[in-house]
Design a protein around this motif. Structure first.
Motif, short mmCIF file in Angstrom:
data_model
loop_
_atom_site.label_atom_id
_atom_site.label_comp_id
_atom_site.label_asym_id
_atom_site.label_seq_id
_atom_site.Cartn_x
_atom_site.Cartn_y
_atom_site.Cartn_z
N ILE A 155 -57.62 86.69 11.72
CA ILE A 155 -57.97 85.43 12.37
C ILE A 155 -59.48 85.25 12.39
CG2 ILE A 155 -57.90 84.18 14.53
CD1 ILE A 155 -55.10 84.83 14.84
N VAL A 182 -53.97 78.63 14.61
CA VAL A 182 -54.83 79.62 15.26
C VAL A 182 -54.60 79.59 16.77
CG1 VAL A 182 -57.16 80.35 15.73
CG2 VAL A 182 -56.57 79.53 13.47
N ILE A 183 -54.57 78.40 17.33
CA ILE A 183 -54.38 78.30 18.78
C ILE A 183 -53.02 78.87 19.19
CG2 ILE A 183 -54.25 76.71 20.73
CD1 ILE A 183 -56.98 76.71 19.60
N THR A 189 -52.46 82.70 18.49
CA THR A 189 -53.18 83.55 19.44
C THR A 189 -52.41 83.64 20.75
OG1 THR A 189 -55.23 82.84 18.42
CG2 THR A 189 -55.40 83.93 20.54
N ILE A 190 -51.93 82.51 21.23
CA ILE A 190 -51.15 82.53 22.47
C ILE A 190 -49.91 83.40 22.30
CG2 ILE A 190 -49.80 81.15 24.09
CD1 ILE A 190 -51.60 78.79 23.44
N VAL A 245 -50.73 87.12 21.92
CA VAL A 245 -51.10 87.75 23.18
C VAL A 245 -49.85 88.01 24.03
CG1 VAL A 245 -52.13 87.17 25.38
CG2 VAL A 245 -53.49 87.07 23.32
#
Lengths: 645, 287, 191
Positions: A362, A387-388, A391-392, A395
């Motif tokens: 990323i 990407v947004i 990533t969420i 995580v």
């Protein structure tokens, strides 16, 4: 005579009738259209019997889109049910029906939408990017597609004749054993996955040989596009993981048909065997789905940042790290089954370690944008959304990797939100980006950008509305696969999710509109050069669409981004004189074997054993015919090549 | 749509979402984040710690994504364009290194907490634990209290601040036993014996449910776990003994037949029913 | 061979290697399941080590014959290719007969696959291997038939080489079966 198939198989509730009627009606409608426009000959000659990787790739994507619609309708039905089925309400779907819907939703999305989209794009792009004329085994490629399609068709048929499994897409025993599920549902699931799995395995081997044996001169491994590296890792995962699935489903099959006792605790068996084997396949499977997407973004981001990909070597090592690590994390799918703290902690730690190379990738993409000139084309919209979301979702995945947390969130809607975030945000958004990016290569014109961007926003908003509430619902104690619930607090969140899924539906509608409108107005966006985006790799060096043989002469490369360098320096890519080209010939055998596999599966589901044996004999006959009877190649003489140039 | 309207819509929708989410969160009952038992409390703390650590990654990613996309947009004359800049050792070290460091911390945390929160590990307490044997059936939960000689269906009671030692098995497809407010879940499978140790630190009623699909009646497989004072627990035990019919193996087999939305039932037990249930799944080996 | 034919040959051989590896993983899964379910079972009751050893010798000879046939195949020596493949076939058929006879005799002594998970594993492992052998016997005939009518062509070299590789792979799987099922089972290795 007809095994356990009888007229009761056609008996359904009214919603299922509607579904069945639309499927049959829709199918008939398509057949009528084809007949009316006299397209059968073209369909047979140019598509069904084609061994051309480009045609096969397009067919995969068509099937994937059709299964996406089915999966989405399943999703809408589920969200509608859960939005109303609170307290005393039973909703509008009975338990049996609801359970079939989420099982079919999962199976269709993973095995036919995601795998279909991925194999479709790989088929389209891989040979072109390595400067080859086709894959290593073109007939096998065609066969793999028809096995895939036949598996998908089994799910569709189960809507009309009989029922589908109600066990969830993972179909664990003991629930999947005849003791609790003697009917045809689990068998439909089993054969659908098994047949398409064989197709996937053959494709994996095909692509692996292609990459390792058919790269053009000068294309050493460290000069391959990152997409090709990602495909290489993907197919290694395929060919190691799928045999495990085949064996596992084989054991479930013998447990169901021949009363073996692998998973039956009453006879010394253990359902944990299934769980372990399933996820030993299942975890590599999700990396099979995401790695090509990563590869696609590695192609797209440099083009729309007008800049070289940051950290090529790093990207390659990250892919290889993910490949190796994906084999030693499978237990995180069942921390809650009492493996013990040492085992759980080990697998938890390994799972978190995989986040490291993923994060590296990323950052490398982000720093490709850094000091670039970013163009906000629709593929870049999908990338930024990816990407947004990823990533969420990633995580959330790292949180689930800690057994202490997983004990609370396993099988909750938090888990469902996590994997949908990474699959939709990762695989699907990546596929849409790749689809838009490479569309002009295979059709000769680009897609309408405005509609594409609107579709993106619908998808993004829809996704956030549909899945962010689910993270919260997980914390509220909501498990997955519930057809009704007794906690009033959950309902507002389910209603928001229901609204979200309609936004997604609108997004898909816009995508279909986009394709439709783009075809109608294609003259405004014709790609005359073969390189509409001013891109970097070999596939853009040939015409749009490419000729059946891809390249008149096989190009020769001296570094990465060879086409880009050739444009900058003015030095042409290809060397060597025009020669006769030997191309593989079309064949009906793949389709026939695929079709007979469907007949075989159907017969096995309904215990029509004479038909099963007959179809096996038919398959053997087709294979023998292929070996004995057919000419496998034809020659394009160089005079014809000269004429085209 | 004009640009300023687009941005206004974006900001407005973000605001509505944030406000709406806060509103919903404040109004709702969120068991995992509002634990009433020590195990669930530890698990919640772990959740918070992990989220905070991972913010170290999330925030830069979001900032870089939106920041770079905005600053390096094509028509920004102030942005530097270096088309061949593709390598920087310091940058690479940073984003291999920082995640490695974070994962290292998380790994140590994982090792420690996985051992500490192991469902099979008895809780540290001076109080005498309550023993409950759990049998997952289609589609209800049978709870047997071997010491008290009682059994209940879909209802569980124990004193607060007292460890409860669960031993679980099933006589049904694979199941998972979960009381979110008190702790994480554990699977209950036929022929096997799993364990869970929970403790309630407050008096109250806690909802529990099956967390693994086990057939048609899955959604109805909920139960209530009540933590009460010690006196209330003993008087409840007494009333169960008085009200309950006898649950022997034969009536157990009746009970085990598939049924949905079973109301709370009380029984007395005078044999080792749990062992008999597990024994149904013992196969003689080839000897 | 011309370069085009050589390329096709290389790809076919490499592809066969990969397919063999994937089939090895398939068997590997069955082996893992077998080993897991073997525990606590006394396999002495089921089969004789001498019998298994006999099967092993027969299959090994078949493999050797196939290897020799492969050498003659590359020399395009039609007569010897046919003779040695025929030998491999006869020995393979003998092995298959013994393998299935083993399963029938166990079943007739009332140790059938539906009685326990361990027996299921035994029957499935041996049976799957047997089915692979039977299919290959059939396939060998399909591939050798043209050789009765024509000289050895490039395509025959390619197909029969890939077949021979697969046949020898099945032999290696048998060695593993012999070790894991028979040798280790008899020793009380599994406890």
């Amino acid at each position: 005579m007809l095994g356990r198939l009888g007229l009761e198989a056609l008996k359904h509730d009214w919603i299922e009738y509607m579904a069945g009627v639309s499927i049959v009606g829709g199918g008939l409608f398509i057949l009528v259209i084809i007949t009316y426009f006299k397209l059968w000959k073209v369909l047979w000659k140019d598509w069904i019997t084609s061994v051309d990787h480009k045609k096969i790739g397009i067919m995969y994507i068509v099937v994937a889109f059709l299964m996406l619609i089915k999966g989405l309708i399943d999703a809408i039905m589920m969200r509608a049910q859960q939005a109303i089925a609170v307290g005393a309400s039973h909703g509008y779907l009975g338990e049996d029906h609801y359970q079939q819907i989420f099982t079919a939703h999962g199976a269709a999305m993973i095995f036919f939408v995601a795998m279909g989209a991925i194999f479709g794009i790989i088929n389209l792009i891989l040979p072109l990017q390595i400067g080859a004329r086709d894959v290593a085994f073109p007939f096998l490629n065609n066969l793999s597609f028809w096995l895939f399609a036949s598996g998908g068709f089994m799910i569709i048929v189960s809507l009309v004749i009989g029922v589908f499994a109600g066990t969830g897409w993972t179909c664990y025993p003991p629930l999947a054993l005849p003791k609790y599920n003697p009917g045809v549902g689990v068998d439909y699931w089993l054969w659908s996955v098994q047949i398409s799995g064989i197709g996937s395995l053959l494709s994996g081997i095909n692509f692996l040989v292609t990459i390792l044996k058919m790269r053009c001169p000068g294309m050493r491994l460290m000069r391959m596009p990152v997409f090709v590296w990602s495909v290489l890792a993907t197919v290694v995962l395929v060919f190691v993981a799928f045999p495990i699935l085949t064996a596992n489903l084989g054991l479930l099959f013998t447990d169901r048909l021949f009363s073996t006792r692998f998973f039956d605790a009453a006879y010394g068996g253990n359902p944990m065997i299934y769980v372990n084997l399933f996820w030993a396949w299942g975890h590599p499977e999700v990396y099979i789905l995401i790695l090509p997407t990563f590869g696609m973004f590695s192609e797209i981001v440099p083009v729309f940042s007008r800049k070289r990909l940051f950290g090529y070597a790093s990207m390659v090592w990250a892919i290889l790290a993910i490949l190796v690590l994906s084999f030693i994390v499978w237990l995180h799918h069942f921390f809650t089954m009492g493996g013990g703290p040492k085992v759980n902690a080990f697998f938890g730690i390994m799972t978190m370690v995989i986040a490291i190379p993923t994060g590296v990738k990323i950052f490398n993409w982000l720093f490709t944008m850094f000091r670039g000139k970013v163009q906000f084309s629709s593929p870049m919209h999908w990338f930024l959304g990816f990407v947004i979301l990823f990533t969420i979702g990633g995580v959330a995945g790292v949180m689930l990797a800690l057994p202490g947390i997983d004990f609370q969130l396993h099988n909750s809607l938090f888990l469902v939100a996590h994997f949908h975030t990474v699959i939709i945000g990762g695989v699907l958004f990546g596929f849409f980006a790749g689809f838009t990016f490479w569309f002009p290569k295979f059709t000769g014109f680009t897609l309408d950008e405005k509609l594409g961007k609107r579709a993106f926003w619908c998808w993004l908003i829809g996704f956030l509305l549909a899945f962010m509430p689910l993270y919260l619902l997980g914390f509220m104690g909501a498990t997955r696969r519930l057809n009704r619930y007794d906690v009033a607090d959950w309902q507002p969140l389910f209603i928001i999710a229901f609204i979200g899924v309609w936004f997604v539906f609108a997004g898909v509608g816009l995508q279909f509109l986009q394709i439709f409108r783009s075809v109608l107005t294609r003259k405004e966006r014709i790609d005359t050069t073969g390189d509409p985006w001013d891109a970097r790799n070999l596939e853009w060096s040939t015409t749009s669409p490419p000729p059946v043989y891809n390249f008149a002469t096989i190009p020769s490369v001296e570094g990465r981004d060879a086409f880009w360098e050739s444009k900058k320096t003015g030095k042409p890519l290809s060397q060597g004189p025009l020669e006769d080209i030997v191309m593989p010939k079309n064949t009906a055998c793949g389709f026939i074997i695929g079709f007979l596999s469907f007949v075989f599966s159907f017969a096995m589901v309904w215990y029509i054993f004479w038909l099963a044996i007959a179809s096996l004999v038919g398959i053997l006959a087709a294979v023998i015919y292929r070996v004995y009877g057919e000419e496998h190649e034809y020659v394009i003489p160089k005079e014809e090549l000269e004429k085209r140039l | 749509m004009k640009k300023k309207y687009k941005i206004a819509t974006l900001i407005l929708s973000c605001l509505v979402s944030v406000v709406g989410s806060i509103f919903i969160i404040l109004r709702s009952d969120i068991p995992v984040l509002d634990p009433k038992g020590w195990i669930a409390q530890q698990e919640k703390d772990l959740l918070i710690t992990t989220s905070l650590l991972l913010l170290i990654v999330i925030i830069p990613v979001f900032v870089f994504t939106l920041g770079f996309a905005y600053h390096y947009r094509e028509n920004n004359p102030d942005a530097r364009h270096e088309p061949n800049w593709e390598h920087n050792s310091i940058a690479e070290c940073l984003w291999w290194g920082v995640p490695v460091f974070i994962i290292l911390i998380l790994s140590i945390l994982t090792w420690k907490t996985t051992h500490q929160l192991d469902p099979f590990r008895p809780l540290d307490s001076t109080k005498e634990p309550v023993e409950v044997q759990v049998v997952a059936l289609q589609w209800k939960w049978l709870f047997i209290y071997p010491k008290e000689g009682i059994a209940t269906v879909n209802f569980l009671q124990f004193p607060e601040n007292t460890p409860v030692n669960f031993t679980l098995t099933g006589d049904a497809p694979m199941n998972s036993f979960w009381i979110p407010r008190l702790g994480g879940q554990i699977y209950a499978m036929s022929g096997m014996r799993s364990k869970l140790h929970l403790i309630a630190n407050e008096i109250g009623d806690f909802r529990g449910r099956a967390a693994h699909i086990n057939g048609k009646g899955f959604a109805g497989m909920v139960f209530t776990a009540r933590a009460s004072s010690e006196e209330d627990f003993y008087s409840w035990g007494e009333s169960v003994r008085n009200e309950g019919s006898l649950l022997d193996f034969a009536s157990y087999q009746e009970l085990a037949k598939p049924s949905q939305y079973v109301p709370v039932q009380y029984y007395t037990v005078n044999e080792d029913l749990f062992e008999k249930i597990i024994d149904q799944y013992k196969t003689p080996k080839l000897k | 061979m011309s370069s085009g034919v050589q390329d096709t040959y290389d790809r076919a051989v490499f592809g066969t290697w990969l397919y063999i590896l994937s089939d090895f993983l398939f068997f590997g899964t069955l082996f893992a399941v077998y080993a897991f379910l073997q525990k606590g079972n006394d396999t002495n009751k089921l089969f004789s080590l001498k019998y298994a050893f006999g099967e092993t010798l027969i299959l090994l000879s078949s493999s050797t014959a196939a290897g020799l046939a492969g050498a003659y195949l590359h020399r395009k020596d039609r007569r010897n290719t046919l003779i040695y493949f025929f030998l491999a076939w006869i020995l393979g058929a003998g092995f298959a007969a013994l393998e299935f006879l083993n399963l029938f005799s166990i079943a007739s002594r009332n140790y059938t696959w539906d009685q326990s998970a361990f027996l299921s594993a035994y029957f499935t492992l041996i049976g799957t291997h047997g089915l692979h052998i039977v299919f290959c016997l059939f396939w060998m005939i399909v591939l050798l038939l043209p050789l009765f009518f024509t000289q050895i062509r490039d395509v025959d070299v390619r197909r029969l080489t890939c077949f021979r590789m697969f046949w020898q792979f099945l032999n290696i799987v048998w060695i593993f079966i012999f070790t894991i099922v028979y040798l280790m089972g008899v020793d009380g290795y599994y406890g």
